[in-house]
Design a protein around this motif. Structure first.
Motif, PDB file in Angstrom:
ATOM      1  N   PHE A   1      -6.088  58.581  -8.497  1.00 39.15           N
ATOM      2  CA  PHE A   1      -6.598  58.185  -7.189  1.00 39.15           C
ATOM      3  C   PHE A   1      -6.969  56.704  -7.208  1.00 39.15           C
ATOM      4  CE2 PHE A   1      -8.281  62.621  -5.771  1.00 39.15           C
ATOM      5  CZ  PHE A   1      -6.974  63.090  -5.811  1.00 39.15           C
ATOM      6  N   SER A   2      -7.673  56.304  -8.263  1.00 39.84           N
ATOM      7  CA  SER A   2      -8.084  54.906  -8.381  1.00 39.84           C
ATOM      8  C   SER A   2      -6.869  53.978  -8.427  1.00 39.84           C
ATOM      9  CB  SER A   2      -8.929  54.726  -9.649  1.00 39.84           C
ATOM     10  OG  SER A   2      -9.341  53.393  -9.802  1.00 39.84           O
ATOM     11  N   ASN A   3      -5.863  54.391  -9.188  1.00 36.37           N
ATOM     12  CA  ASN A   3      -4.651  53.572  -9.307  1.00 36.37           C
ATOM     13  C   ASN A   3      -3.924  53.460  -7.970  1.00 36.37           C
ATOM     14  OD1 ASN A   3      -5.090  53.097 -12.008  1.00 36.37           O
ATOM     15  ND2 ASN A   3      -3.856  54.837 -12.681  1.00 36.37           N
ATOM     16  N   LEU A   4      -3.901  54.555  -7.222  1.00 37.26           N
ATOM     17  CA  LEU A   4      -3.224  54.528  -5.930  1.00 37.26           C
ATOM     18  C   LEU A   4      -3.968  53.630  -4.943  1.00 37.26           C
ATOM     19  CD1 LEU A   4      -2.133  58.251  -5.611  1.00 37.26           C
ATOM     20  CD2 LEU A   4      -0.614  56.264  -5.659  1.00 37.26           C
ATOM     21  N   LEU A   5      -5.307  53.637  -5.015  1.00 35.27           N
ATOM     22  CA  LEU A   5      -6.063  52.739  -4.149  1.00 35.27           C
ATOM     23  C   LEU A   5      -5.815  51.280  -4.540  1.00 35.27           C
ATOM     24  CD1 LEU A   5      -9.504  54.531  -3.619  1.00 35.27           C
ATOM     25  CD2 LEU A   5      -7.615  54.278  -2.008  1.00 35.27           C
TER      26      LEU A   5
ATOM     27  N   ASP B   1      -4.303  48.180  -2.269  1.00 34.37           N
ATOM     28  CA  ASP B   1      -4.764  46.780  -2.240  1.00 34.37           C
ATOM     29  C   ASP B   1      -3.593  45.822  -2.444  1.00 34.37           C
ATOM     30  OD1 ASP B   1      -7.532  46.831  -1.735  1.00 34.37           O
ATOM     31  OD2 ASP B   1      -7.942  47.455  -3.782  1.00 34.37           O
ATOM     32  N   GLU B   2      -2.754  46.130  -3.437  1.00 37.52           N
ATOM     33  CA  GLU B   2      -1.627  45.248  -3.754  1.00 37.52           C
ATOM     34  C   GLU B   2      -0.629  45.189  -2.601  1.00 37.52           C
ATOM     35  OE1 GLU B   2      -0.148  46.930  -7.338  1.00 37.52           O
ATOM     36  OE2 GLU B   2      -1.868  46.277  -8.551  1.00 37.52           O
TER      37      GLU B   2
ATOM     38  N   LEU C   1     -11.077  50.000   5.423  1.00 38.09           N
ATOM     39  CA  LEU C   1     -10.667  51.397   5.246  1.00 38.09           C
ATOM     40  C   LEU C   1     -10.587  51.747   3.757  1.00 38.09           C
ATOM     41  CD1 LEU C   1      -9.483  54.095   6.268  1.00 38.09           C
ATOM     42  CD2 LEU C   1      -7.226  52.991   6.263  1.00 38.09           C
ATOM     43  N   ILE C   2      -9.946  50.902   2.969  1.00 40.12           N
ATOM     44  CA  ILE C   2      -9.805  51.159   1.536  1.00 40.12           C
ATOM     45  C   ILE C   2     -11.179  51.211   0.866  1.00 40.12           C
ATOM     46  CG2 ILE C   2      -8.924  50.220  -0.640  1.00 40.12           C
ATOM     47  CD1 ILE C   2      -6.574  49.042   0.993  1.00 40.12           C
TER      48      ILE C   2
END
Length: 217
Positions: A109-113, A117-118, A204-205
């Motif tokens: 989940f953290s990686n997808l967030l 961002d990227e 949102l993120i």
């Protein structure tokens, strides 16, 4: 911030609070001027239980001192809790609870967030919003399944939020924030026009990250 680091900070903070409360209890028992604040003790106990809940099954060996007891304000109880916290901190430092990453703040989940961002930094706001919404729904469904394992297999978003709010897993404000997240996420998913501004997508993120921290798995 990784799950392990977050839990370590929470455990260290609980140890500091516990030592302060123990000193106050010892002073009060010694008929000095120490005063024990029941509200501080109650908050400390809640914080400790929250650490146990964040860790999940791996915390079973440390959880007994934090269960309901008639020794709520005793020095002995306080020392037992501190001992459990210090033992837990040692286990964290020695990598004995490595699987907490998958129990608290899912690395994927953290990686997808981070990917959201990227993408946003590269000008792909629509994709960032879609990924953000998908990750949030998956987190919410896992949160619902943990607290309501006997619930319907595929509940609606509205039903999950209502049940979680009614059972105080999510506050009313938290539920309102979740509804706002889904509203903006759906806006991206269905490619509604005009597109959300970059600043709105960044908010949102961050809202999703905050929800994950406030409502860990």
């Amino acid at each position: 911030m990784s799950a392990r680091f977050h839990i370590r900070l929470a455990t260290e903070a609980a140890i500091v609070d516990g030592r302060k409360i123990l000193a106050e209890m010892s002073a009060a028992n010694g008929k000095q001027q120490g005063v024990v604040d029941p509200e501080s003790v109650s908050k400390w106990l809640s914080d400790c239980r929250n650490v146990m809940r964040m860790i999940g099954d791996k915390a079973v060996a440390y959880a007994d001192p934090f269960k309901d007891s008639s020794l709520f304000l005793s020095v002995f109880r306080c020392k037992s809790m501190l001992g459990a916290l210090e033992s837990l901190l040692g286990a964290l430092d020695h990598g004995l609870l490595d699987n907490i990453e998958s129990l608290f703040f899912k690395d994927e989940f953290s990686n997808l967030l981070k990917q959201s961002d990227e993408l946003l930094n590269q000008g792909h706001g629509l994709a960032a919003g879609i990924i953000c919404r998908a990750v949030f729904e998956e987190h919410l469904r896992k949160l619902y399944a943990i607290h309501h394992p006997t619930g319907p297999e595929n509940p609606s978003i509205d039903n999950m939020l209502r049940v979680l709010a009614d059972s105080n897993v999510v506050t009313k404000i938290g539920a309102m924030n979740a509804e706002a997240i889904f509203s903006q996420g759906n806006y991206c998913t269905y490619n509604q026009q005009p597109p959300l501004r970059e600043s709105d997508l960044r908010v949102l993120i961050q809202k999703v990250r905050n929800f994950f921290i406030q409502h860990p798995l």
